[in-house]
Design an enzyme around this catalytic site. Structure first.
Site, short mmCIF file in Angstrom:
data_model
loop_
_atom_site.label_atom_id
_atom_site.label_comp_id
_atom_site.label_asym_id
_atom_site.label_seq_id
_atom_site.Cartn_x
_atom_site.Cartn_y
_atom_site.Cartn_z
N GLU A 138 33.88 56.30 16.20
CA GLU A 138 34.94 55.60 15.53
C GLU A 138 36.19 55.79 16.34
O GLU A 138 37.03 54.96 16.38
CB GLU A 138 35.01 55.65 14.06
N GLU A 271 39.31 47.84 8.32
CA GLU A 271 38.01 48.56 8.52
C GLU A 271 37.32 47.49 9.38
O GLU A 271 36.99 46.32 8.68
CB GLU A 271 37.20 48.82 7.33
ZN ZN Z 1 38.30 55.84 9.95
#
Ligand code: ZN
Length: 336
Positions: A138, A271
């Site tokens: 990520e 997100e």
């Molecule tokens: Zn994160």
């Protein structure tokens, strides 16, 4: 089992990722094992900040210099928004982009697990973030998207500041990430993430600050407007559905994220998708899709900051699901 426990610990912030898969990163697992505390588990959740002692970079204007490549990056050149933009609708605007986590956080648990005060609670200074089954982290994704977004916004005339300028460091703490936006008196700020949700969950979610009397009162309303603009552009341009497992219609109001609680400027988290879901992971691992994400976020900022000035920008003109967004170039950073 482990995932269940971590999910519980992380709560809505999403699951840990950190607990690393092979890929020659044994030290990462060892580091976490050594840390083995609740703080360590929390540190792997979304959104914890990093301290200045972690070698946090000072707020640095984004430059267009080359960086590393990300998975799926082609040798083609990065797109030039200025080639088609008729104007610079964001001239005079300051945007702070926070690529969540950092590439070497996993190796420095004692640094990122330091507890910092985010008003509503004490949280680890930063976390490792999640990753795909294939090991695309990520932190790398966030940084890659951030660089792409910075280039697009600068082409529209904005002054852009990143909270970190490489994916090879530690931190900064979430407190510092917020402070960078505050010091810059940013007109808008975003923290870019990808989630570590349940494997069956898909979609994106925009997180906005909740009211903390005496702290976030001034930013709740403008941050909500920013969230709506980012959500609309992201959904329209990337085609990504609203998250199926978190939030409500891709919106979530939270008071447990330091990056929001401590912000004095309009700010949201996003997100971008769920790295633990195979379908989302495939998209997030694609350079072309990351470029589309950047275009979508730029369109969201333009809608928020210059609602009458972005109609002709490349970002605003990209059709939903269309193929007109060029793939990113080899000079885009953020790949393992
Ligand atoms: Zn994160």
């Amino acid at each position: 089992m482990r995932n269940v426990a971590l999910n519980w610990v992380c709560g809505r912030a999403g699951r840990v990722s950190g607990l690393p898969r092979a890929r020659g990163r044994a030290p990462r697992a060892a580091a976490f094992a050594a840390a083995g505390t609740l703080a360590g588990l929390l540190a792997a959740c979304t959104g914890a900040p990093v301290p200045s002692s972690a070698g946090a970079p000072a707020a640095a204007p984004v430059t267009s210099g080359p960086v590393t490549t990300g998975p799926g990056d082609s040798p083609a050149s990065a797109p030039s928004a200025s080639a088609t933009a008729p104007s610079r609708p964001l001239a005079g605007q300051v945007v702070v982009i926070d690529p969540g986590h950092n590439g070497d956080n996993w190796a420095h648990p004692s640094v990122i697990n330091q507890l910092v005060n985010i008003i509503t609670e004490m949280k680890p200074c930063d976390t490792t973030g999640t990753e795909t089954d294939a090991g695309y982290t990520e932190a790398a994704f966030n940084f890659n998207v951030a660089i792409r977004l910075a280039r697009l916004l600068r082409a529209e005339g904005a002054t852009v500041i990143l909270t970190r300028t490489s994916n090879h460091g530690v931190g900064p703490c979430i407190t510092q990430r917020a402070a960078i936006g505050n010091r810059a008196h940013a007109d808008a700020a975003i923290s870019i993430h990808a989630d570590g949700g349940p494997p069956g969950g898909t979609g994106f979610d925009v997180i906005e600050p909740g009211l903390i009397p005496g702290h976030t009162g001034a930013i709740v309303a403008p941050s909500h407007r920013l969230a709506l603009d980012i959500r609309a552009a992201y959904h329209r341009i990337t085609g990504e559905p609203y998250a199926s497992y978190v939030g409500h219609d891709a919106l979530d109001v939270r008071t447990d994220l330091g990056g929001l609680n401590l912000s004095t400027v309009p700010k949201v988290f996003i997100e971008c998708g769920n790295m633990r879901n195979a379908s989302d992971a495939a998209k997030l691992s694609s350079a072309a899709f990351r470029q589309r994400i950047a275009v979508a976020l730029a369109a969201g900022f333009t809608a928020f900051l210059a609602p009458t000035g972005g109609a002709g920008t490349p970002a605003a003109s990209v059709p939903a699901g269309g193929s007109s967004v060029p793939a990113g170039g080899a000079s885009i950073p953020g790949a393992p």
